[in-house]
Design a protein around this motif. Sequence first.
Motif, PDB file in Angstrom:
ATOM      1  N   LEU A  70      35.938  49.840  30.587  1.00 54.45           N
ATOM      2  CA  LEU A  70      35.943  49.371  31.963  1.00 54.45           C
ATOM      3  C   LEU A  70      37.273  48.697  32.268  1.00 54.45           C
ATOM      4  N   PHE A  71      37.874  49.089  33.374  1.00 56.59           N
ATOM      5  CA  PHE A  71      39.147  48.516  33.798  1.00 56.59           C
ATOM      6  C   PHE A  71      38.944  47.777  35.118  1.00 56.59           C
ATOM      7  N   ILE A  72      39.320  46.492  35.107  1.00 56.94           N
ATOM      8  CA  ILE A  72      39.169  45.639  36.279  1.00 56.94           C
ATOM      9  C   ILE A  72      40.556  45.203  36.753  1.00 56.94           C
ATOM     10  N   GLN A  73      40.765  45.270  38.041  1.00 55.80           N
ATOM     11  CA  GLN A  73      42.049  44.844  38.593  1.00 55.80           C
ATOM     12  C   GLN A  73      42.236  43.338  38.418  1.00 55.80           C
ATOM     13  N   ALA A  77      28.615  46.044  31.645  1.00 53.96           N
ATOM     14  CA  ALA A  77      29.456  46.674  30.628  1.00 53.96           C
ATOM     15  C   ALA A  77      29.322  45.959  29.289  1.00 53.96           C
ATOM     16  N   LYS A  78      29.310  44.646  29.315  1.00 53.47           N
ATOM     17  CA  LYS A  78      29.203  43.877  28.081  1.00 53.47           C
ATOM     18  C   LYS A  78      27.865  44.110  27.391  1.00 53.47           C
ATOM     19  N   GLN A  79      26.816  44.331  28.178  1.00 57.15           N
ATOM     20  CA  GLN A  79      25.498  44.596  27.591  1.00 57.15           C
ATOM     21  C   GLN A  79      25.506  45.861  26.745  1.00 57.15           C
ATOM     22  N   GLY A 101      28.253  46.968  25.225  1.00 58.54           N
ATOM     23  CA  GLY A 101      29.358  46.891  24.291  1.00 58.54           C
ATOM     24  C   GLY A 101      30.594  47.641  24.739  1.00 58.54           C
ATOM     25  N   ILE A 102      30.736  47.813  26.046  1.00 58.39           N
ATOM     26  CA  ILE A 102      31.889  48.530  26.598  1.00 58.39           C
ATOM     27  C   ILE A 102      33.064  47.562  26.708  1.00 58.39           C
ATOM     28  N   SER A 103      34.212  47.982  26.244  1.00 57.67           N
ATOM     29  CA  SER A 103      35.395  47.116  26.333  1.00 57.67           C
ATOM     30  C   SER A 103      35.785  46.913  27.791  1.00 57.67           C
ATOM     31  N   VAL A 104      36.177  45.683  28.110  1.00 52.24           N
ATOM     32  CA  VAL A 104      36.600  45.337  29.469  1.00 52.24           C
ATOM     33  C   VAL A 104      38.071  44.941  29.428  1.00 52.24           C
ATOM     34  N   GLN A 105      38.870  45.633  30.227  1.00 52.65           N
ATOM     35  CA  GLN A 105      40.308  45.371  30.260  1.00 52.65           C
ATOM     36  C   GLN A 105      40.727  45.016  31.687  1.00 52.65           C
ATOM     37  N   PHE A 106      41.594  44.019  31.793  1.00 53.37           N
ATOM     38  CA  PHE A 106      42.118  43.613  33.100  1.00 53.37           C
ATOM     39  C   PHE A 106      43.536  44.143  33.236  1.00 53.37           C
ATOM     40  N   SER A 107      43.758  44.874  34.320  1.00 58.19           N
ATOM     41  CA  SER A 107      45.019  45.578  34.478  1.00 58.19           C
ATOM     42  C   SER A 107      45.535  45.466  35.905  1.00 58.19           C
ATOM     43  N   ALA A 108      46.795  45.820  36.072  1.00 61.68           N
ATOM     44  CA  ALA A 108      47.417  45.794  37.398  1.00 61.68           C
ATOM     45  C   ALA A 108      46.812  46.887  38.279  1.00 61.68           C
TER      46      ALA A 108
END
Length: 258
Positions: free
Chosen positions: A27-30, A48-50, A52-59
């Motif tokens: 998962l990509f979050i702005q 997503a965390k439930q 176990g999906i990786s969460v990334q914060f990006s531009a």
Amino acid sequence: MAKPIYFYGIHAVQAILQNRGIDGLALFIQDGKQNKTDEAVENIINLAKQYGISVQFSAKDKLTKLAESPQHQGVVLQARPSDVQDENDLKLLIDKYQSEQKSLLLLILDQITDPNNLGACLRTAVAMGVSAVIIPKNHSSSITPAVAKVAVGATEYMPFIQVTNLARTINEIKKQGVFVYGTALDDTAKSVQDCDLTGDVAIVMGSEGDGIRRLTADSCDQLVYVPMTGNEHGFIQSLNVSVATGMVLYEVSRQRFK
């Protein structure tokens, strides 16, 4: 196994995580969207965390590149595409509805190649209680991330069936007792308001430009049209397919629940 793709948009991503979160990969979050005041994004992160999906914060620009669209609303999910059903699944679905004595409503879309139109049709189909949507494998858009975005998650809440031969499929469902109405501007067409839409029925909609194909039309039990009472001067010959689909499906709903 199908190659993972990037879905985008708050409603589309949330629907995937709620219905088949196991297919999510990343998962990509702005940047800046993860604050507590944005409840929709916060809910997506928690889902997503439930799983176990990786969460990334990006531009924002990175998300635009991943989604291949600036319309991502700050949320992009890499996930496996959902399984598309086929003719065998359709037969089982009809049998199930009939065994449970539930009214069946199928929406058949012929030659809808514009993702925006397909997405809008799917959104309306879910709202109007359609049992399943059927499209041909060729001459049609498929469930792309763009379609999922326009459909605001509707693609996750209803069977989506791709068939090899649309005319043959229509003839097969007729054998199962489904009455098939095809929309067309034809001398033999009846106003949709004058048709009985309360039983097991299928509605066939075609593209705005070409309509349904002749072989498809010949396979239908009855051709119908949407009456346009304000068109006495003949300026408007056809409606956008998503608009026409909404009008026809509303008439089905009106008859069934009046």
